[in-house]
Design an enzyme around this catalytic site. Structure first.
Site, PDB file in Angstrom:
ATOM      1  N   SER A   1       0.972  -1.208  -0.190  1.00 26.54           N
ATOM      2  CA  SER A   1      -0.626  -0.292  -0.062  1.00 26.54           C
ATOM      3  C   SER A   1       0.649   1.149  -0.109  1.00 26.54           C
ATOM      4  O   SER A   1       1.648   1.444   0.568  1.00 26.54           O
ATOM      5  CB  SER A   1      -0.976  -0.304   1.128  1.00 26.54           C
ATOM      6  OG  SER A   1      -1.730   1.357   1.393  1.00 26.54           O
ATOM      7  N   ARG A   2       1.113   1.840  -1.214  1.00 24.48           N
ATOM      8  CA  ARG A   2       2.098   2.797  -0.920  1.00 24.48           C
ATOM      9  C   ARG A   2       1.851   4.027  -0.526  1.00 24.48           C
ATOM     10  O   ARG A   2       2.469   5.300  -0.243  1.00 24.48           O
ATOM     11  CB  ARG A   2       2.550   3.284  -3.188  1.00 24.48           C
ATOM     12  CG  ARG A   2       2.608   2.216  -3.262  1.00 24.48           C
ATOM     13  CD  ARG A   2       3.042   2.729  -4.644  1.00 24.48           C
ATOM     14  NE  ARG A   2       2.957   1.254  -5.373  1.00 24.48           N
ATOM     15  CZ  ARG A   2       2.324   0.549  -6.071  1.00 24.48           C
ATOM     16  NH1 ARG A   2       1.484   1.250  -6.536  1.00 24.48           N
ATOM     17  NH2 ARG A   2       2.578  -0.624  -6.807  1.00 24.48           N
ATOM     18  N   VAL A   3      -0.058   3.946  -0.199  1.00 24.81           N
ATOM     19  CA  VAL A   3       0.466   5.824   0.439  1.00 24.81           C
ATOM     20  C   VAL A   3      -0.728   5.616   1.819  1.00 24.81           C
ATOM     21  O   VAL A   3      -0.754   6.191   2.679  1.00 24.81           O
ATOM     22  CB  VAL A   3      -1.095   6.965  -0.558  1.00 24.81           C
ATOM     23  CG1 VAL A   3       0.073   6.941  -1.301  1.00 24.81           C
ATOM     24  CG2 VAL A   3      -2.430   6.207   0.212  1.00 24.81           C
TER      25      VAL A   3
END
Ligand code: ATP
Ligand code: MG
Length: 502
Positions: free
Chosen positions: A366-368
């Site tokens: 999950s990049r953010v």
């Protein structure tokens, strides 16, 4: 005297206008259906038609122009396409397709045009939103800072999703993709998030099953279902995600938090490919039309978190993609992976080994969402990822050697217990505080002497005990959103106490 002249003048003017508008109607019906197949028509003679403009056939059925060529336009039929014949007259309506939106939709099942599918009568719409819309620009956006709790331990702890984020759920057939989305919807009951579940090309019986599950867990009271079934035309299946998105945007624009699930975009791409092939558009990789990437990115870009000046609402997207034999390098999967802010990979090997949800933690990201995770979760889950990563490496390595040193053995023991602890039953999302105390017990080593077969029982009874005997401690964690040294001590003491009774 002068009055009479005025009314005469008005009368003659009215007549003139009437004549003019009659001529207009006649003149605008200038198109003609030249070909029709599977709800997709080619029309000749229509000029000045815009992309995505609505058209009307002489029998009153409407369509949508989606392909403009020099002499013909391609349109999809919105309604009974079997009644439309070659030679039918067509006119442009000078308006874009829109769908009714508003609170009246909550708890309802509708088709992509907003028609009820649940037999519960007419729906009161607040207003109409266009299906196609340019996504809010960067100026209107705010970075993701509030968690969207899925209620699934493995996701909230290690692949956290923030409100306004786009997180892909990807995996082969029947590995629990839909279940993750449905459990997330169920978990929004007390989170004040309106959910929209868009079903594309699924069997009607499966939709009925999903509605029944949501009703059973009182989740329909905050959910809208937009469905274009497998039996519906490709046109409706193609439109479904846009309709769902337009409905979601209404809530976002109202300053509310909404969640939209697209189940799934693989079938959406198939529907679009089918339409494009009938229209004889040039096809590219895997026979998909060249603009399929643009289509999906435009759709997912509409999910975001608006800033305060724009009401502060959000639309979180959970698109789903089905892979064939785990191949994520196929065209549609790579496209959507590159568009989203992270992915949850589900694997059939894990699923059949009984590890459910079958999330491959190693390659899921999950990049953010990490910036949206509450501190207490970060505190307990920080070591969780590490434990699992080490466990995976060591477990693979340990298959080849029989004499392991004590440290390695211990790490493997710990890892296998954490895997066990992260398993979660269907339709039983867990509040974040409970997740925290459960994961704490594992990462702090309290499970190391519990047999693997007993972990699940331990979890259940431990939670019961905590809720009964230490409700105040749970409240403190919920309020402070972090684990102070004092809380940690109290937690440790509580677990030790409980273990005496287990
Ligand atoms: P499809 O490709 O058909 O859409 P899917 O990937 O969406 O499938 P689901 O329909 O969610 O998968 O789940 C497949 C089956 O696995 C269902 O019967 C469901 O009950 C079961 N299942 C999913 N998650 C779990 C879980 N956590 N525990 C136990 N069973 C599960
Ligand atoms: Mg599914």
């Amino acid at each position: 005297m002068s009055n009479l002249t005025a009314s005469d003048l008005i009368d003659s003017l009215k007549k003139k206008i009437q004549k003019y508008s009659e001529a207009q109607v006649e003149a605008s019906f200038i198109g003609k259906v030249v070909k029709i197949a599977d709800g997709v028509v080619s029309i000749s003679g229509l000029k000045d038609i815009a992309y995505n403009e609505m058209v009307e056939f002489e029998n009153g059925v409407q369509g949508l122009a989606i392909n403009l060529e020099e002499n013909t336009i391609g349109a999809i039929v919105l309604g009974e396409y079997l009644e439309i014949k070659e030679g039918f007259k067509v006119r442009g309506l000078k308006k874009l397709l829109s769908v009714g939106v508003g609170e009246g939709l909550i708890g309802r099942v509708v088709d992509p045009l907003g028609n009820p599918e649940d037999g519960k009568g007419a729906i009161k719409f607040k207003k109409y939103n266009p299906l196609e819309k340019i996504a809010p620009g960067v100026v209107a956006r705010q970075s993701v800072n509030t968690p969207l709790q899925t209620g699934l331990k493995a996701i909230d702890a290690m692949i956290p999703i923030g409100r306004g984020q786009r997180e892909l759920i990807i995996g082969d057939r029947a590995v629990g993709k839909t279940s993750i989305a449905i459990d997330t919807i169920i978990n929004q009951k007390n989170e004040n998030v309106i959910c929209i579940y868009v079903a594309i090309g699924q069997k009607a019986s499966r939709i009925a099953q999903i509605v029944a599950t949501l009703e059973k867990y009182q989740a329909m009271s905050h959910t809208i279902i937009v469905t274009a079934n497998a039996a519906d035309s490709a046109a409706l299946q193609y439109l479904a995600p846009y309709a769902g998105c337009a409905i979601g945007e209404y809530f976002m624009d109202e300053g509310k938090d909404a969640l939209i699930v697209y189940d799934d975009l693989s079938k959406h791409a198939w529907a679009y490919r089918q339409i494009s092939i009938i229209l004889k558009r040039p096809s590219g990789r895997e026979a998909y039309p060249g603009d399929i990437f643009y289509l999906h990115s435009k759709l997912l870009e509409r999910s975001c978190r608006l800033n305060k000046e724009h009401g502060g609402g959000s639309l979180t997207a959970l698109p789903i993609i089905e892979t064939q034999a785990g191949d994520i390098s196929a065209y549609i999967p790579t496209n959507v992976i590159s568009i989203t802010d992270g992915q949850i990979f589900l694997e059939s090997d894990l699923f059949y080994a009984g590890i459910r949800p079958a999330i491959n933690v190693g390659i899921s990201v999950s990049r953010v969402g990490g910036s949206a995770q509450i501190k207490a979760t970060k505190q307990v889950a920080g070591t969780l990822r590490l434990d699992l990563a080490q466990y995976r490496n060591l477990a693979a390595f340990a298959q080849f050697s029989s004499d392991l040193d004590a440290v390695t053995k211990k790490q493997i023991e710990r890892g296998s217990r954490m895997v066990e602890l992260l398993k979660q039953k269907l339709n039983s999302p867990m509040p974040v505080v409970e997740q925290i105390v459960v994961i704490f017990a594992g990462t702090a080593g309290f499970l190391d002497d519990i047999p693997i077969g007993k972990i699940s029982e331990f979890e259940t009874r431990y939670l019961e005990y905590m809720k009964l005997e230490h409700a105040k401690l749970l409240k403190t964690i919920e309020k402070e959103q972090k684990l102070s040294d004092e809380t940690i001590e109290k937690l440790k003491k509580a677990i030790t106490e409980f273990k005496k009774t287990f």
